[in-house]
Design an enzyme around this catalytic site. Structure first.
Site, PDB file in Angstrom:
ATOM      1  N   GLU A   1      25.637   0.958 -26.315  1.00  0.00           N
ATOM      2  CA  GLU A   1      26.982   1.541 -26.277  1.00  0.00           C
ATOM      3  C   GLU A   1      26.995   2.655 -25.241  1.00  0.00           C
ATOM      4  O   GLU A   1      25.977   3.289 -25.015  1.00  0.00           O
ATOM      5  CB  GLU A   1      27.330   2.160 -27.644  1.00  0.00           C
ATOM      6  CG  GLU A   1      27.246   1.179 -28.784  1.00  0.00           C
ATOM      7  CD  GLU A   1      27.321   1.853 -30.162  1.00  0.00           C
ATOM      8  OE1 GLU A   1      27.672   3.057 -30.227  1.00  0.00           O
ATOM      9  OE2 GLU A   1      27.013   1.175 -31.145  1.00  0.00           O
TER      10      GLU A   1
ATOM     11  N   LYS B   1      27.323   6.322 -24.065  1.00  0.00           N
ATOM     12  CA  LYS B   1      27.240   7.598 -24.784  1.00  0.00           C
ATOM     13  C   LYS B   1      28.414   8.450 -24.322  1.00  0.00           C
ATOM     14  O   LYS B   1      28.408   9.021 -23.233  1.00  0.00           O
ATOM     15  CB  LYS B   1      25.919   8.304 -24.521  1.00  0.00           C
ATOM     16  CG  LYS B   1      25.774   9.533 -25.406  1.00  0.00           C
ATOM     17  CD  LYS B   1      24.370  10.089 -25.366  1.00  0.00           C
ATOM     18  CE  LYS B   1      24.171  11.181 -26.390  1.00  0.00           C
ATOM     19  NZ  LYS B   1      25.115  12.286 -26.314  1.00  0.00           N
TER      20      LYS B   1
ATOM     21  N   ASP C   1      30.975  11.345 -23.851  1.00  0.00           N
ATOM     22  CA  ASP C   1      30.725  12.788 -23.774  1.00  0.00           C
ATOM     23  C   ASP C   1      31.902  13.546 -24.370  1.00  0.00           C
ATOM     24  O   ASP C   1      32.793  14.008 -23.677  1.00  0.00           O
ATOM     25  CB  ASP C   1      30.497  13.184 -22.312  1.00  0.00           C
ATOM     26  CG  ASP C   1      29.717  14.472 -22.219  1.00  0.00           C
ATOM     27  OD1 ASP C   1      29.254  14.962 -23.271  1.00  0.00           O
ATOM     28  OD2 ASP C   1      29.565  15.000 -21.104  1.00  0.00           O
TER      29      ASP C   1
ATOM     30  N   TYR D   1      36.813   6.668 -29.820  1.00  0.00           N
ATOM     31  CA  TYR D   1      36.169   5.380 -30.089  1.00  0.00           C
ATOM     32  C   TYR D   1      35.263   5.533 -31.300  1.00  0.00           C
ATOM     33  O   TYR D   1      34.539   6.532 -31.406  1.00  0.00           O
ATOM     34  CB  TYR D   1      35.303   4.920 -28.906  1.00  0.00           C
ATOM     35  CG  TYR D   1      36.094   4.297 -27.775  1.00  0.00           C
ATOM     36  CD1 TYR D   1      37.040   3.306 -28.009  1.00  0.00           C
ATOM     37  CD2 TYR D   1      35.856   4.686 -26.453  1.00  0.00           C
ATOM     38  CE1 TYR D   1      37.754   2.732 -26.966  1.00  0.00           C
ATOM     39  CE2 TYR D   1      36.566   4.120 -25.403  1.00  0.00           C
ATOM     40  CZ  TYR D   1      37.509   3.145 -25.679  1.00  0.00           C
ATOM     41  OH  TYR D   1      38.209   2.579 -24.649  1.00  0.00           O
TER      42      TYR D   1
ATOM     43  N   LYS E   1      19.617   9.044 -21.392  1.00  0.00           N
ATOM     44  CA  LYS E   1      20.550   9.906 -20.662  1.00  0.00           C
ATOM     45  C   LYS E   1      20.567   9.597 -19.164  1.00  0.00           C
ATOM     46  O   LYS E   1      19.556   9.217 -18.586  1.00  0.00           O
ATOM     47  CB  LYS E   1      20.150  11.378 -20.854  1.00  0.00           C
ATOM     48  CG  LYS E   1      20.091  11.806 -22.305  1.00  0.00           C
ATOM     49  CD  LYS E   1      21.441  12.187 -22.829  1.00  0.00           C
ATOM     50  CE  LYS E   1      21.874  13.505 -22.271  1.00  0.00           C
ATOM     51  NZ  LYS E   1      22.271  14.486 -23.203  1.00  0.00           N
TER      52      LYS E   1
ATOM     53  N   CYS F   1      37.299  36.901  12.017  1.00  0.00           N
ATOM     54  CA  CYS F   1      36.576  35.631  12.051  1.00  0.00           C
ATOM     55  C   CYS F   1      35.071  35.915  12.148  1.00  0.00           C
ATOM     56  O   CYS F   1      34.644  36.700  13.005  1.00  0.00           O
ATOM     57  CB  CYS F   1      37.028  34.809  13.251  1.00  0.00           C
ATOM     58  SG  CYS F   1      36.006  33.360  13.528  1.00  0.00           S
TER      59      CYS F   1
ATOM     60  N   CYS G   1      34.030  34.656  15.923  1.00  0.00           N
ATOM     61  CA  CYS G   1      34.514  35.226  17.185  1.00  0.00           C
ATOM     62  C   CYS G   1      35.171  36.596  17.008  1.00  0.00           C
ATOM     63  O   CYS G   1      35.653  37.177  17.987  1.00  0.00           O
ATOM     64  CB  CYS G   1      35.499  34.273  17.852  1.00  0.00           C
ATOM     65  SG  CYS G   1      37.067  34.166  16.978  1.00  0.00           S
TER      66      CYS G   1
ATOM     67  N   CYS H   1      41.351  31.602  11.472  1.00  0.00           N
ATOM     68  CA  CYS H   1      40.947  32.399  12.620  1.00  0.00           C
ATOM     69  C   CYS H   1      42.017  32.218  13.689  1.00  0.00           C
ATOM     70  O   CYS H   1      42.445  31.096  13.956  1.00  0.00           O
ATOM     71  CB  CYS H   1      39.597  31.902  13.122  1.00  0.00           C
ATOM     72  SG  CYS H   1      39.255  32.351  14.825  1.00  0.00           S
TER      73      CYS H   1
ATOM     74  N   CYS I   1      37.227  30.944  20.089  1.00  0.00           N
ATOM     75  CA  CYS I   1      36.281  30.898  18.970  1.00  0.00           C
ATOM     76  C   CYS I   1      35.313  29.740  19.171  1.00  0.00           C
ATOM     77  O   CYS I   1      35.714  28.579  19.243  1.00  0.00           O
ATOM     78  CB  CYS I   1      37.056  30.739  17.660  1.00  0.00           C
ATOM     79  SG  CYS I   1      35.973  30.625  16.231  1.00  0.00           S
TER      80      CYS I   1
HETATM   81  S1  IVH Z   1      25.511   7.336 -32.835  1.00  0.00           S
HETATM   82  C1  IVH Z   1      22.895   8.281 -36.152  1.00  0.00           C
HETATM   83  N1  IVH Z   1      26.786   6.388 -30.758  1.00  0.00           N
HETATM   84  O1  IVH Z   1      25.947  11.699 -29.275  1.00  0.00           O
HETATM   85  C2  IVH Z   1      23.552   8.115 -34.871  1.00  0.00           C
HETATM   86  N2  IVH Z   1      26.556   8.736 -30.940  1.00  0.00           N
HETATM   87  O2  IVH Z   1      23.413  13.095 -29.267  1.00  0.00           O
HETATM   88  C3  IVH Z   1      24.588   9.103 -34.628  1.00  0.00           C
HETATM   89  N3  IVH Z   1      27.616  10.007 -29.160  1.00  0.00           N
HETATM   90  O3  IVH Z   1      26.506  13.499 -32.212  1.00  0.00           O
HETATM   91  C4  IVH Z   1      25.320   8.977 -33.406  1.00  0.00           C
HETATM   92  N4  IVH Z   1      28.423   8.298 -28.066  1.00  0.00           N
HETATM   93  O4  IVH Z   1      28.539  12.841 -30.806  1.00  0.00           O
HETATM   94  C5  IVH Z   1      26.342   7.483 -31.372  1.00  0.00           C
HETATM   95  N5  IVH Z   1      27.937   5.423 -28.982  1.00  0.00           N
HETATM   96  C6  IVH Z   1      27.502   6.510 -29.617  1.00  0.00           C
HETATM   97  C7  IVH Z   1      27.750   7.810 -29.130  1.00  0.00           C
HETATM   98  C8  IVH Z   1      27.242   8.904 -29.820  1.00  0.00           C
HETATM   99  C9  IVH Z   1      28.321   9.608 -28.115  1.00  0.00           C
HETATM  100  C10 IVH Z   1      27.314  11.424 -29.460  1.00  0.00           C
HETATM  101  C11 IVH Z   1      27.605  11.814 -30.886  1.00  0.00           C
HETATM  102  C12 IVH Z   1      26.322  12.373 -31.420  1.00  0.00           C
HETATM  103  C13 IVH Z   1      25.571  12.696 -30.168  1.00  0.00           C
HETATM  104  C14 IVH Z   1      24.079  12.666 -30.407  1.00  0.00           C
END
Ligand code: IVH
Length: 671
Positions: free
Chosen positions: A116, A118, A120, A226, A318, A412, A415, A430, A436
């Protein structure tokens, strides 16, 4: 309508229809009606609710924004702890994770994983009782979070009511609330316009928006969501045996799940997914900071269990960080071709977004003021995708006592001519013009560049040398250079000197448009230069044109017209243009094209996707200057589609209709 019963039936129907459209829009990503139609339905519902307040259902889609709570956010104890994830910072760390998983599960082959993005943003727990959203809480310390129900209710993609026939007694869904990048950009642009600070990144912006005590403010911030897992659910709900199927169960209840989620057969699949998502990252409408890889089989997840606060069955892989802290060593001022002076941050080198950054533009004095930046400060540098590095914010807590302010320039730095800042403009300039060194050097580089006079072999470095050695004081001095002079420069042989001389010689034969462009008049780009040439046909007419005359030209507004007038009114520029023509620069006479000669007359083009070498606006002007029409959508009347990178539905439609498709090289060939 006066009949309460009929009104009730209609209200219920409208709620159902609107909820259905929300589901199609946010969860299935398949909207069925245009936004305007949706708005009309919503207004109809609001109208009815206004007329019959007794019909207002607290979970009606019109009731997302409620009143302010009296006090701050209440504490919520999570039914199941909200865990965090271990991180893998590179492929090796992921491979070690995979090895541990296999050992613990006693497998000879890799297990199946679900990948999935991650997201932010911020983790949230959503609790539905009998299908109604009754509580939303932040993760907090994992055990206790804050009650943010009123704010979460304003997030359009979070259903207030679950859908489906078999609604469980209670269901907890967990996921991430985030701010889409387009919303973040708008918010920061607005902050910039108002001269306020703005947010350093979408995550902070999402957090700040959720922590508003007034839900009406949160509603304006257009957050999104999501789901990524289930939490505690009542026994009447049979949860599926794999993580993916559980996500699909949530989706069927109306909770949005990212369409980027994918199941892969083994660890190599995870690595491939990571690569794919990393490439895609810059095109995603939201920020992600890595990939979350989870064991897909729930039985295996249970077998693996947890360590302290993170599961053994999942890991966050990451991306290299896009934000890092470093020190602002100094602020330099760079003078550009048109005299614009740009402050540049000199930084202690820092590795961010995959590259080492030691400079970042500070744009102008307003930006310096907005950031409140001082020399010696610790700053956060942000570099997302291919975007140039930015100073995102100042870490005030780390400001040293001797931090010094950045002062506005009076002179400037190159110059010493006075610096001007026009009323209402952020840019310092300038006033030295060709006196210049910086302006002159940049102007010569521009003059010699490919799209201007195209002097082969006269690159930026050589121009710097000519300038340092004071071999060229004016652009026209280029045409007085001799092979002997050039051959005298270190590392320039006789051959390259001769080649350069003949390149300078052949540049004399050009077009009026190229010549105009090469003069580097403010805001006169390639297309404007071409339009001017086609309109006036000769240089004298352009020099003599009034502001009104100039504004008759396509693409020329009052500002560009004024820049042209100012340029040609300046005696130094007049002398320079004369000297260049005296040196032998010439171009063929332009014959006014009659309409019949316009090669693209009567043909309709559509442009889509990202073009690399020309902006969409310029491409349009170019096509139109040849008689074409440029339309916004593809139909059977379209002559051809010009498709750049990331072309989407227009390309598909053009293919379906059998319409000719060109890439942007078609535009280049039109020159
Ligand atoms: S699963 C037990 N899935 O990442 C698993 N977390 O560093 C719990 N996060 O606190 C989290 N996308 O806020 C999971 N696809 C995803 C995620 C995700 C972002 C965040 C979440 C969590 C943090 C952990």
């Amino acid at each position: 309508m006066s009949d309460l019963k009929a009104a009730k039936a209609q209200t219920l129907e409208l709620i159902q229809v609107i909820d259905e459209h929300n589901y199609r829009y946010y969860v299935l990503d398949e909207p069925q009606i245009p936004d305007a139609e949706y708005d009309r339905l919503m207004r109809e519902l609001q109208q009815l609710e206004k007329q019959f307040p007794e019909l207002i259902d607290p979970d009606s889609p019109s009731q997302r924004v409620g009143a302010k709570p009296d006090q701050g956010f209440a504490e919520v104890t999570h039914q199941l702890p909200m865990l965090s994830l271990d991180n893998a910072m590179n492929a090796d760390e992921f491979i070690a994770f995979n090895r541990r998983v296999k050992e613990r599960l006693d497998l000879t082959q890799d297990c199946e994983y679900i990948c999935e993005p991650k997201l932010d943003g911020l983790a949230v727990s959503l609790i539905y009782n009998k299908g109604l959203l009754i509580k939303a809480a932040t993760r907090g310390d994992g055990t206790t979070g804050e009650d943010i129900t009123l704010n979460v209710r304003t997030i359009q993609s979070i259903p207030l009511k679950l859908r489906g026939k078999k609604i469980p007694e209670s269901l907890e869904a967990r996921g991430e609330i985030f701010m889409p990048l387009s919303v973040f950009d708008d918010l920061n642009q607005q902050a910039k316009n108002e001269g306020t600070k703005g947010f350093a990144n979408p995550r902070n912006a999402a957090a700040g928006s959720l922590r508003q005590l007034d839900p009406a403010i949160t509603a304006k911030r257009k957050l999104s969501f999501y789901a990524y897992s289930t939490g505690l659910v009542s026994e009447d709900l049979q949860l599926a045996d794999t993580h993916l199927e559980r996500l699909m169960q949530l989706q069927d209840f109306g909770l949005p799940v990212s369409s980027e989620v994918a199941v892969v057969a083994n660890s190599q699949g995870v690595i491939d997914y990571y690569q794919k998502i990393q490439d895609k990252r810059q095109y995603l409408p939201f920020e992600i900071d890595g990939v979350v890889c989870k064991v897909n089989e729930i039985k295996q997840q249970e077998q693996l269990g947890f360590v302290s606060r993170a599961p053994r069955w999942a890991i966050a892989i990451k991306f290299p960080a896009q934000e890092e802290m470093t020190k602002l060593l100094d602020v330099d001022f760079q003078v550009g071709r048109t005299g614009a002076i740009t402050p540049v941050a000199r930084l202690e080198p820092v590795f961010v977004g995959g590259v080492t950054v030691s400079n970042a533009t500070l744009h102008n004095m307003d930006e310096i003021e907005r950031l409140g930046i001082k020399i010696g400060d610790t700053v956060i540098i942000r570099r997302a995708g291919d975007v140039i590095p930015q100073v995102a914010s100042v870490v005030l807590s780390k400001r040293p006592e001797d931090a010094s302010s950045v002062n506005e320039l009076k002179e400037c730095p190159v110059c010493s001519s006075p610096v001007e800042r026009a009323e209402g403009e952020a840019v310092m300039r300038c006033t030295g013009g060709f006196i210049c060194d910086a302006q002159r050097t940049q102007a010569i580089k521009h003059f010699a560049s490919r799209k201007a006079m195209d002097i082969d072999g006269l690159g930026d470095k050589l121009v710097d040398i000519f300038s340092e050695l004071k071999m060229i004081k004016h652009i026209s001095d280029l045409y007085q250079l001799t092979a002997e002079q050039i051959a005298g420069i270190e590392r320039m042989g006789e051959k390259s000197a001769n080649n350069l001389i003949s390149a300078i010689e052949s540049s004399k034969s050009t077009s009026l448009a190229k010549f105009l462009y090469s003069l580097g008049i403010r805001e006169v780009g390639e297309v404007t230069a071409k339009n001017l040439a086609n309109h006036f046909l000769n240089l004298d007419a352009i020099r003599a044109a009034s502001l009104q005359d100039l504004e008759m030209v396509e693409d020329v507004g009052p500002i560009v017209a004024q820049h042209l007038k100012t340029f040609f009114a300046n005696p130094d520029n007049q002398a320079e243009v004369e000297a260049l023509i005296e040196a032998g620069i010439h171009w063929p006479k332009i014959e006014k094209k009659s309409d019949d000669e316009l090669p693209l007359k009567g043909k309709t083009f559509v442009i889509t996707g990202t073009l690399e070498n020309i902006s969409r606006a310029d491409a349009k002007i170019k096509l139109e200057s040849l008689g074409a029409k440029v339309a916004g959508s593809v139909s059977k009347n379209t002559f051809a589609l010009i498709a750049g990178e990331k072309a989407g539905s227009k390309l598909t439609k053009a293919k379906d209709l059998g319409i000719t498709i060109y890439d942007e090289s078609f535009l280049i060939k039109l020159d």
